[in-house]
Design a protein around this motif. Structure first.
Motif, mmCIF file in Angstrom:
data_model
loop_
_atom_site.group_PDB
_atom_site.id
_atom_site.type_symbol
_atom_site.label_atom_id
_atom_site.label_comp_id
_atom_site.label_asym_id
_atom_site.label_seq_id
_atom_site.Cartn_x
_atom_site.Cartn_y
_atom_site.Cartn_z
ATOM 1 N N HIS A 1 0.847 -1.199 0.000
ATOM 2 C CA HIS A 1 0.000 0.000 0.000
ATOM 3 C C HIS A 1 0.875 1.238 0.000
ATOM 4 C CE1 HIS A 1 -0.420 1.714 4.311
ATOM 5 N NE2 HIS A 1 0.750 1.123 4.216
ATOM 6 N N GLN A 2 0.216 2.385 -0.089
ATOM 7 C CA GLN A 2 0.904 3.661 0.059
ATOM 8 C C GLN A 2 -0.052 4.663 0.676
ATOM 9 O OE1 GLN A 2 1.640 4.386 -4.258
ATOM 10 N NE2 GLN A 2 1.016 6.465 -3.766
ATOM 11 N N MET A 3 0.518 5.668 1.289
ATOM 12 C CA MET A 3 -0.252 6.729 1.931
ATOM 13 C C MET A 3 -0.021 8.019 1.154
ATOM 14 S SD MET A 3 -1.732 5.216 4.458
ATOM 15 C CE MET A 3 -2.297 6.625 5.389
ATOM 16 N N PRO A 4 -0.934 8.383 0.251
ATOM 17 C CA PRO A 4 -0.748 9.586 -0.570
ATOM 18 C C PRO A 4 -0.504 10.825 0.300
ATOM 19 C CG PRO A 4 -2.637 8.323 -1.330
ATOM 20 C CD PRO A 4 -2.190 7.712 -0.028
ATOM 21 N N GLY A 5 0.430 11.650 -0.150
ATOM 22 C CA GLY A 5 0.727 12.895 0.552
ATOM 23 C C GLY A 5 1.708 12.745 1.703
ATOM 24 N N LYS A 6 2.088 11.535 2.025
ATOM 25 C CA LYS A 6 3.057 11.305 3.101
ATOM 26 C C LYS A 6 4.456 11.203 2.507
ATOM 27 C CE LYS A 6 0.323 10.533 6.725
ATOM 28 N NZ LYS A 6 0.407 11.182 7.985
ATOM 29 N N PRO A 7 5.480 11.564 3.287
ATOM 30 C CA PRO A 7 6.853 11.402 2.784
ATOM 31 C C PRO A 7 7.231 9.921 2.744
ATOM 32 C CG PRO A 7 6.868 12.164 5.061
ATOM 33 C CD PRO A 7 5.434 12.178 4.607
ATOM 34 N N PRO A 8 8.270 9.594 1.964
ATOM 35 C CA PRO A 8 8.740 8.205 1.931
ATOM 36 C C PRO A 8 9.169 7.743 3.335
ATOM 37 C CG PRO A 8 9.720 9.485 0.154
ATOM 38 C CD PRO A 8 9.001 10.454 1.053
ATOM 39 N N PRO A 9 9.020 6.497 3.658
ATOM 40 C CA PRO A 9 8.588 5.425 2.770
ATOM 41 C C PRO A 9 7.071 5.291 2.690
ATOM 42 C CG PRO A 9 9.190 4.485 4.879
ATOM 43 C CD PRO A 9 9.466 5.971 4.958
ATOM 44 N N GLU A 10 6.316 5.899 3.618
ATOM 45 C CA GLU A 10 4.860 5.726 3.637
ATOM 46 C C GLU A 10 4.184 6.262 2.376
ATOM 47 O OE1 GLU A 10 2.912 3.982 5.820
ATOM 48 O OE2 GLU A 10 4.821 3.361 6.661
#
Length: 127
Positions: free
Chosen positions: A15-24
């Motif tokens: 998954h990914q968390m849009p708008g969050k910095p890497p790695p999230e």
């Protein structure tokens, strides 16, 4: 409430968390541990909350749908991302009918994304 039984299973998903910095903010994986607990006030005629084989088969089927896949495919339109809370609600809704048919009255799902962090969803599933 009364009696409870449950299972734990782990699956890797992306998954990914849009708008969050890497790695999230980038696509990344978690080894999600699903903790499923079903309950009922009184035991059935076999002195069980529900048949654990039925619960295990439903859980395995559900986890097979997301294993090594991008969780974006299960994201509800109203959710910005598939968080552990959203994933727990999806798992709950996916399992609820099978668990209800087995005689259980409540269903609780916790999804652990690390040994310390989880999200969950619990409700009554009585028809």
């Amino acid at each position: 409430m009364g009696y409870e039984v449950g299972l734990n299973k782990t699956v890797r998903a992306i998954h990914q968390m849009p708008g969050k910095p890497p790695p999230e903010g980038e696509l990344h994986h978690h080894d999600y541990r699903f903790e499923v607990v079903v309950g009922r006030e009184r035991l059935d005629e076999q002195d069980m909350v529900c048949d654990l084989d039925v619960l295990e088969a439903a859980l395995a089927d559900m986890l097979g749908r997301i294993e090594n896949r991008d969780l974006e495919m299960i994201r509800p339109p109203e959710a910005a991302a598939v968080t552990v809370e959203v994933l727990a609600r999806w798992a709950h809704d996916t399992l609820a009918e099978t668990v209800r048919k087995s005689g259980a009255e409540t269903l609780s799902v916790r999804v652990w994304e690390s040994p310390e962090a989880f999200g969950g969803y619990t409700s009554s599933i009585v028809a």
